[in-house]
Design a protein around this motif. Structure first.
Motif, PDB file in Angstrom:
ATOM      1  N   GLU A  60       0.764  -1.043  -0.092  1.00  0.00           N
ATOM      2  CA  GLU A  60      -0.142   0.016  -0.003  1.00  0.00           C
ATOM      3  C   GLU A  60       0.904   1.288   0.154  1.00  0.00           C
ATOM      4  O   GLU A  60       2.141   1.188   0.116  1.00  0.00           O
ATOM      5  CB  GLU A  60      -0.928   0.051   1.347  1.00  0.00           C
ATOM      6  CG  GLU A  60      -1.896  -0.981   1.367  1.00  0.00           C
ATOM      7  CD  GLU A  60      -2.877  -0.882   2.525  1.00  0.00           C
ATOM      8  OE1 GLU A  60      -2.465   0.020   3.486  1.00  0.00           O
ATOM      9  OE2 GLU A  60      -3.697  -1.715   2.800  1.00  0.00           O
ATOM     10  N   VAL A  61       0.301   2.512  -0.284  1.00  0.00           N
ATOM     11  CA  VAL A  61       1.093   3.454  -0.420  1.00  0.00           C
ATOM     12  C   VAL A  61       0.345   4.497   0.732  1.00  0.00           C
ATOM     13  O   VAL A  61      -0.943   4.858   0.394  1.00  0.00           O
ATOM     14  CB  VAL A  61       1.221   4.256  -1.779  1.00  0.00           C
ATOM     15  CG1 VAL A  61       1.673   5.574  -1.628  1.00  0.00           C
ATOM     16  CG2 VAL A  61       2.022   3.498  -2.492  1.00  0.00           C
ATOM     17  N   THR A  62       1.015   5.179   1.352  1.00  0.00           N
ATOM     18  CA  THR A  62       0.477   6.390   2.272  1.00  0.00           C
ATOM     19  C   THR A  62       0.895   7.872   1.757  1.00  0.00           C
ATOM     20  O   THR A  62       2.290   8.028   1.516  1.00  0.00           O
ATOM     21  CB  THR A  62       0.754   6.242   3.766  1.00  0.00           C
ATOM     22  OG1 THR A  62       0.293   4.849   4.169  1.00  0.00           O
ATOM     23  CG2 THR A  62       0.336   7.461   4.450  1.00  0.00           C
ATOM     24  N   SER A  63       0.159   8.646   1.165  1.00  0.00           N
ATOM     25  CA  SER A  63       0.653  10.047   0.900  1.00  0.00           C
ATOM     26  C   SER A  63       0.458  10.959   1.857  1.00  0.00           C
ATOM     27  O   SER A  63      -0.248  10.908   2.762  1.00  0.00           O
ATOM     28  CB  SER A  63      -0.396  10.305  -0.420  1.00  0.00           C
ATOM     29  OG  SER A  63      -0.590   9.414  -1.369  1.00  0.00           O
ATOM     30  N   GLY A  64       1.405  12.062   1.627  1.00  0.00           N
ATOM     31  CA  GLY A  64       1.464  13.057   2.624  1.00  0.00           C
ATOM     32  C   GLY A  64       2.414  13.867   2.540  1.00  0.00           C
ATOM     33  O   GLY A  64       3.368  13.795   1.519  1.00  0.00           O
ATOM     34  N   SER A  65       2.628  14.927   3.407  1.00  0.00           N
ATOM     35  CA  SER A  65       3.893  16.022   3.345  1.00  0.00           C
ATOM     36  C   SER A  65       5.081  14.977   3.542  1.00  0.00           C
ATOM     37  O   SER A  65       4.891  14.131   4.346  1.00  0.00           O
ATOM     38  CB  SER A  65       3.409  17.179   4.034  1.00  0.00           C
ATOM     39  OG  SER A  65       3.533  16.820   5.357  1.00  0.00           O
ATOM     40  N   THR A  66       6.147  15.720   3.196  1.00  0.00           N
ATOM     41  CA  THR A  66       7.489  15.432   3.985  1.00  0.00           C
ATOM     42  C   THR A  66       7.558  14.943   5.496  1.00  0.00           C
ATOM     43  O   THR A  66       7.795  13.883   5.877  1.00  0.00           O
ATOM     44  CB  THR A  66       8.730  16.031   3.512  1.00  0.00           C
ATOM     45  OG1 THR A  66       8.691  16.358   2.266  1.00  0.00           O
ATOM     46  CG2 THR A  66       9.845  15.526   4.039  1.00  0.00           C
ATOM     47  N   ILE A 162       9.343  34.711  -7.502  1.00  0.00           N
ATOM     48  CA  ILE A 162      10.095  33.442  -7.517  1.00  0.00           C
ATOM     49  C   ILE A 162       8.988  32.241  -6.994  1.00  0.00           C
ATOM     50  O   ILE A 162       8.550  32.464  -5.688  1.00  0.00           O
ATOM     51  CB  ILE A 162      11.242  33.539  -6.486  1.00  0.00           C
ATOM     52  CG1 ILE A 162      12.247  34.798  -7.210  1.00  0.00           C
ATOM     53  CG2 ILE A 162      12.156  32.054  -6.658  1.00  0.00           C
ATOM     54  CD1 ILE A 162      13.299  34.985  -6.260  1.00  0.00           C
ATOM     55  N   LEU A 163       9.163  31.094  -7.840  1.00  0.00           N
ATOM     56  CA  LEU A 163       8.372  30.077  -7.421  1.00  0.00           C
ATOM     57  C   LEU A 163       9.171  29.309  -6.479  1.00  0.00           C
ATOM     58  O   LEU A 163      10.262  28.892  -6.664  1.00  0.00           O
ATOM     59  CB  LEU A 163       7.935  29.117  -8.492  1.00  0.00           C
ATOM     60  CG  LEU A 163       6.450  29.242  -8.864  1.00  0.00           C
ATOM     61  CD1 LEU A 163       6.438  30.399  -9.719  1.00  0.00           C
ATOM     62  CD2 LEU A 163       5.797  28.117  -9.740  1.00  0.00           C
ATOM     63  N   ASN A 164       8.498  29.203  -5.117  1.00  0.00           N
ATOM     64  CA  ASN A 164       9.039  28.247  -4.084  1.00  0.00           C
ATOM     65  C   ASN A 164       8.666  26.896  -4.233  1.00  0.00           C
ATOM     66  O   ASN A 164       7.824  26.702  -5.268  1.00  0.00           O
ATOM     67  CB  ASN A 164       8.768  28.744  -2.756  1.00  0.00           C
ATOM     68  CG  ASN A 164       9.747  28.352  -1.690  1.00  0.00           C
ATOM     69  OD1 ASN A 164      10.184  27.284  -1.736  1.00  0.00           O
ATOM     70  ND2 ASN A 164       9.791  29.208  -0.821  1.00  0.00           N
ATOM     71  N   ALA A 165       8.993  25.971  -3.358  1.00  0.00           N
ATOM     72  CA  ALA A 165       8.544  24.560  -3.305  1.00  0.00           C
ATOM     73  C   ALA A 165       7.023  24.744  -2.658  1.00  0.00           C
ATOM     74  O   ALA A 165       6.870  25.624  -1.898  1.00  0.00           O
ATOM     75  CB  ALA A 165       9.477  23.584  -2.522  1.00  0.00           C
ATOM     76  N   PRO A 166       6.168  23.655  -2.763  1.00  0.00           N
ATOM     77  CA  PRO A 166       5.014  23.533  -2.089  1.00  0.00           C
ATOM     78  C   PRO A 166       5.356  23.703  -0.616  1.00  0.00           C
ATOM     79  O   PRO A 166       6.314  23.497  -0.146  1.00  0.00           O
ATOM     80  CB  PRO A 166       4.398  22.260  -2.621  1.00  0.00           C
ATOM     81  CG  PRO A 166       5.079  21.961  -3.755  1.00  0.00           C
ATOM     82  CD  PRO A 166       6.536  22.451  -4.058  1.00  0.00           C
ATOM     83  N   SER A 167       4.368  24.515  -0.184  1.00  0.00           N
ATOM     84  CA  SER A 167       4.613  24.768   1.462  1.00  0.00           C
ATOM     85  C   SER A 167       4.711  23.702   2.110  1.00  0.00           C
ATOM     86  O   SER A 167       5.179  23.696   3.443  1.00  0.00           O
ATOM     87  CB  SER A 167       3.481  25.572   2.020  1.00  0.00           C
ATOM     88  OG  SER A 167       2.207  25.072   1.601  1.00  0.00           O
ATOM     89  N   GLY A 168       4.272  22.381   1.950  1.00  0.00           N
ATOM     90  CA  GLY A 168       4.335  21.329   2.948  1.00  0.00           C
ATOM     91  C   GLY A 168       5.649  20.660   2.829  1.00  0.00           C
ATOM     92  O   GLY A 168       5.957  19.680   3.541  1.00  0.00           O
ATOM     93  N   TRP A 169       6.518  21.011   1.782  1.00  0.00           N
ATOM     94  CA  TRP A 169       7.840  20.520   1.414  1.00  0.00           C
ATOM     95  C   TRP A 169       8.841  21.075   2.392  1.00  0.00           C
ATOM     96  O   TRP A 169       8.985  22.218   2.532  1.00  0.00           O
ATOM     97  CB  TRP A 169       8.345  20.452   0.083  1.00  0.00           C
ATOM     98  CG  TRP A 169       7.460  19.648  -1.042  1.00  0.00           C
ATOM     99  CD1 TRP A 169       6.279  19.038  -0.676  1.00  0.00           C
ATOM    100  CD2 TRP A 169       7.939  19.474  -2.379  1.00  0.00           C
ATOM    101  NE1 TRP A 169       5.795  18.475  -1.602  1.00  0.00           N
ATOM    102  CE2 TRP A 169       6.748  18.719  -2.858  1.00  0.00           C
ATOM    103  CE3 TRP A 169       8.807  19.944  -3.142  1.00  0.00           C
ATOM    104  CZ2 TRP A 169       6.581  18.259  -3.973  1.00  0.00           C
ATOM    105  CZ3 TRP A 169       8.781  19.346  -4.476  1.00  0.00           C
ATOM    106  CH2 TRP A 169       7.697  18.509  -4.720  1.00  0.00           C
TER     107      TRP A 169
END
Length: 330
Positions: A60-66, A162-169
């Protein structure tokens, strides 16, 4: 009779305990982490195919922020993490590994780069596309503050974006710190997209239109494999400066395969397989480029990649496991 009954009951519990000890710690379903980018999804798919068809496990795969997925790995809700970018979460990684919550079993790849990119035509132009260089003297990240008009923020006239990374990263904090270190916030806005796909869409739209764009990205990705991008320069990595201000290039970043502390006991044969797992940025980008150009899912790209590189993945497992997987791939 009462004593006999107690004795028989004691024997029963001894037998039950012995049976339990044979299966203690074993798992039937291996849970992998998806922290939100395509390369981890491709490596998940490669590992899942081998785990399922070679070793007979469910996955199975669990998705979420870092942060959420790393915490899941620490707690044991996640068993396997195919791409831990160790230096992006340096303090948490050190704390968790020293505490023994999880361990790195192999280095997936260590030839990756990351930072702020612009399309090369912004600096050099593109004669074939009729694009003139918009910032021919742009070389460094610090130079960006001179070009708010080139990288204009459509929602804030007079300032750049400037584009940053997504806020959850985790890496988003490092990019934000660079705004202070280089004085970028004097003229530029720090924009965090909602997701990796949103950042990619923004880049692709700008690139296809031949317009200026600047933002965080990294390799290996389909984007860096497909488009001609230039990584803006920063001072050479210095650990003390990095720790204080992030005002250097990103540190060397081993991207490791990590497993929860109990995983070796739970699935020793899969633990051994993951201990042999090793690719490179170039090999990973092959799968990502195939995925992008053919508009397929990570599993399809994984199957294609495994058929292209049978010599690599078969070296990670025993011959009998390799044969089972090869049969499943037909």
């Amino acid at each position: 009779m009462k004593k006999l009954g107690i004795a028989l009951l004691a024997v029963f519990f001894v037998i039950l305990s012995a049976c339990s000890s044979e299966t203690e710690g074993e798992i039937e379903t291996i849970v992998l982490a998806d922290a939100g980018w395509d390369s981890i999804r491709v490596h998940n798919s490669i590992a899942q195919i081998i785990m399922e068809d070679g070793f007979g496990y469910d996955t199975e795969v669990t998705s979420g922020s870092t942060a959420a997925t790393i915490q899941g790995l620490r707690q044991g809700d996640i068993n396997v993490y195919m791409e831990v970018w160790t230096d992006n979460i340096k303090e948490v990684y050190k704390e968790a590994t020293e505490a023994g919550d999880f361990e790195a079993v192999s280095v997936n790849f260590d030839d990756n780069v990351q930072g702020l990119y612009v399309p090369t035509y912004v600096i050099e132009g593109d004669e074939e596309r009729g694009i003139e260089p918009a910032a021919p003297d742009l070389k460094t990240v610090e130079d960006l503050k001179k070009y708010p008009d080139v990288f204009a923020d459509p929602e804030d006239p007079g300032r750049g974006r400037i584009l940053n990374a997504p806020s959850g990263w985790a890496v988003a904090e490092a990019i934000t710190a660079k705004f202070d270190a280089y004085g970028l916030d004097e003229t530029m806005n720090n924009f965090m997209p909602g997701s990796d796909s949103a950042a990619v869409a923004d880049l692709v739209d700008s690139y296809e239109a031949g317009e200026p764009w600047v933002g965080y990205y990294w390799s290996p990705t389909a984007v860096t494999a497909k488009y001609d991008l230039t990584l803006l320069e920063e001072p050479e990595y210095d650990e003390a400066v990095w720790n204080e201000t992030k005002g250097t290039e990103f540190p060397p970043n081993d991207v490791v395969v990590a497993v929860h502390k109990d995983f070796e006991e739970q699935a020793p044969e899969v633990y051994d397989f993951l201990s042999n797992y090793e690719t490179s940025s170039a090999l990973t980008e092959e799968a990502l480029k195939y995925m992008d150009e053919n508009d397929v899912e990570p599993k399809d790209a994984a199957i294609w990649w495994m058929n292209q590189h049978e010599d690599i993945w078969t070296s990670w497992v025993s011959e009998d496991v390799a044969e089972k997987v090869k049969e499943a791939l037909k």
